[in-house]
Enzyme design. Structure first.
Site, PDB file in Angstrom:
ATOM      1  N   ASP A  68       0.858  -1.187   0.000  1.00  0.00           N
ATOM      2  CA  ASP A  68       0.000   0.000   0.000  1.00  0.00           C
ATOM      3  C   ASP A  68       0.892   1.234   0.000  1.00  0.00           C
ATOM      4  O   ASP A  68       2.048   1.182   0.421  1.00  0.00           O
ATOM      5  CB  ASP A  68      -0.974   0.001   1.175  1.00  0.00           C
ATOM      6  CG  ASP A  68      -0.401  -0.633   2.433  1.00  0.00           C
ATOM      7  OD1 ASP A  68       0.845  -0.750   2.538  1.00  0.00           O
ATOM      8  OD2 ASP A  68      -1.178  -1.029   3.306  1.00  0.00           O
TER       9      ASP A  68
ATOM     10  N   GLU B 261      -5.927   3.199   3.397  1.00  0.00           N
ATOM     11  CA  GLU B 261      -6.515   3.800   4.597  1.00  0.00           C
ATOM     12  C   GLU B 261      -7.919   4.338   4.328  1.00  0.00           C
ATOM     13  O   GLU B 261      -8.658   4.628   5.240  1.00  0.00           O
ATOM     14  CB  GLU B 261      -5.619   4.927   5.110  1.00  0.00           C
ATOM     15  CG  GLU B 261      -4.221   4.485   5.538  1.00  0.00           C
ATOM     16  CD  GLU B 261      -4.223   3.616   6.781  1.00  0.00           C
ATOM     17  OE1 GLU B 261      -5.279   3.513   7.445  1.00  0.00           O
ATOM     18  OE2 GLU B 261      -3.174   3.035   7.097  1.00  0.00           O
TER      19      GLU B 261
END
Length: 375
Positions: free
Chosen positions: A69, A128
């Site tokens: 990520d 997120e």
């Protein structure tokens, strides 16, 4: 790839955290580095602010994927580091700077030392929020380059460097955001009987929500409802006409998530009647559980114990949320915790992982891919 270069990359990335689907500087930095590698076997494609890099194998029979990520968090950094965030109000407080650096380290190794099988490196935005894994999984590029297995890691501040935490089956929980808006009637504090006070309504709702886990969820299952923020009112002598509750739900089972949401809906309807207001619920982003493939997880754990110097900690499942779960729902694979030995936890403004963990992770993943990709 030498250690100084890895540290320099991590610190460069740490300086430029960006929110989900806004990772433009990050994407450019990653692409500039990737394009500096030998390109005879590399194929690079972009998707929104994310990147796919395929490393063509010498005699491919399968494709092994590694996902990282790339986004940051809306947190003001307080580490005092010389390379702390240059973006006010933003920080790599969940270790994604580590995750990206490790991915680049592994990619660099295999750009120079290809194995038999194809490798796919996925640089995924918006972990997120609002969630990049599911749309990236459904992208045309991913459909074209669908891997046979996939792996990822997440830093663990509580584990020492040189240790990984892992277990087959459930690793991370199902999660959902929760936003509730209550709208009533405001007025002067001296005349409460002419108003419908949303501060009182919000406080009552928060108290009621806490009964769901204790009275509606099987004690042998697990769930968490947290209201982390309440916003209401303007000044001390005005009764508020609006309140907003922001929180999160986490459950170990899909069934419990459905039950929790149904009970929240019921309670909010009761608040509407009892406090003469209107209510709206927004579930926000929902992340699917991270479920480690049993066979691949056990194989990897045995590899770690028998073929490496890394210590294996068989961990318990956690209420942490990770949208990598969407990928694992479609592709066999696993995620593991990487020990980084930080006194401050994930999403903390002073999180400062030990950079020595980067080298441990790069070596481990390279060893595993060489073993798995040449079998």
């Amino acid at each position: 790839m030498n250690k100084d270069a890895l540290i320099a990359i991590r610190r460069d990335l740490h300086k430029i955290p960006e929110l989900g689907f806004q990772e433009h500087k990050t994407q450019k930095y990653l692409l500039d580095y990737i394009h500096s590698l030998p390109n005879e076997r590399l194929e690079v494609k972009t998707w929104r602010t994310g990147i796919f890099v395929k490393v063509h194998g010498t005699n491919p029979r399968k494709m092994i994927a590694y996902r990282t990520d790339i986004d940051g968090l809306p947190i003001e950094e307080k580490t005092g580091l010389s390379f702390q965030s240059e973006h006010p109000g933003l920080m790599h407080a969940c270790g994604h700077d580590f995750h990206m650096t490790i991915a680049l380290g592994v990619l660099t190794h295999f750009a120079y030392h290809p194995i038999q099988d194809d490798l796919l490196f996925i640089f995924q935005p918006a972990e997120e929020g609002p969630g990049g894994a599911e749309p990236m999984l459904n992208s045309e590029i991913m459909q074209q380059w669908m891997p046979d297995m996939i792996t990822a890691l997440h830093i663990a501040p509580e584990l020492p460097v040189g240790t990984i935490g892992m277990k087959p089956g459930l690793l991370f929980a199902n999660t959902s955001e929760l936003f509730i808006d209550l709208t009533g009637k405001g007025g002067h504090a001296a005349f409460p009987h002419t108003t419908h006070d949303m501060v009182v309504a919000a406080c009552a709702l928060v108290t009621q929500l806490q009964s769901i886990v204790s009275r509606n969820i099987d004690p042998l299952d697990s769930a968490v409802i947290t209201i982390g923020k309440i916003a209401s009112g303007t000044i001390q002598n005005i009764i508020a006409d609006h309140a907003r509750l922001e929180g999160t739900i986490r459950t170990f089972s899909v069934e419990s998530m459905e039950k929790v949401k149904k009970r929240i809906e019921d309670m909010v309807k009761g608040i509407e009647i009892g406090y003469q207001c209107k209510a709206e619920i927004d579930w926000g982003s929902m992340y699917y559980q991270v479920w480690n493939d049993e066979a691949l997880s056990k194989e990897f754990m045995e590899f770690v114990q028998n073929e490496t110097e890394i210590r294996l900690h068989v961990c318990k499942e956690a209420m942490t949320g990770e949208d990598f779960g969407y990928m694992l729902a479609k592709i066999p694979g696993f995620m593991f915790w990487l020990g980084v030995d930080s006194p401050y936890g994930l999403h903390h403004a002073k999180l400062s992982p030990n950079e020595q963990a980067i080298f441990k992770a790069v070596d481990l993943i390279c060893q595993y891919f060489e073993w798995k990709g040449n079998k």
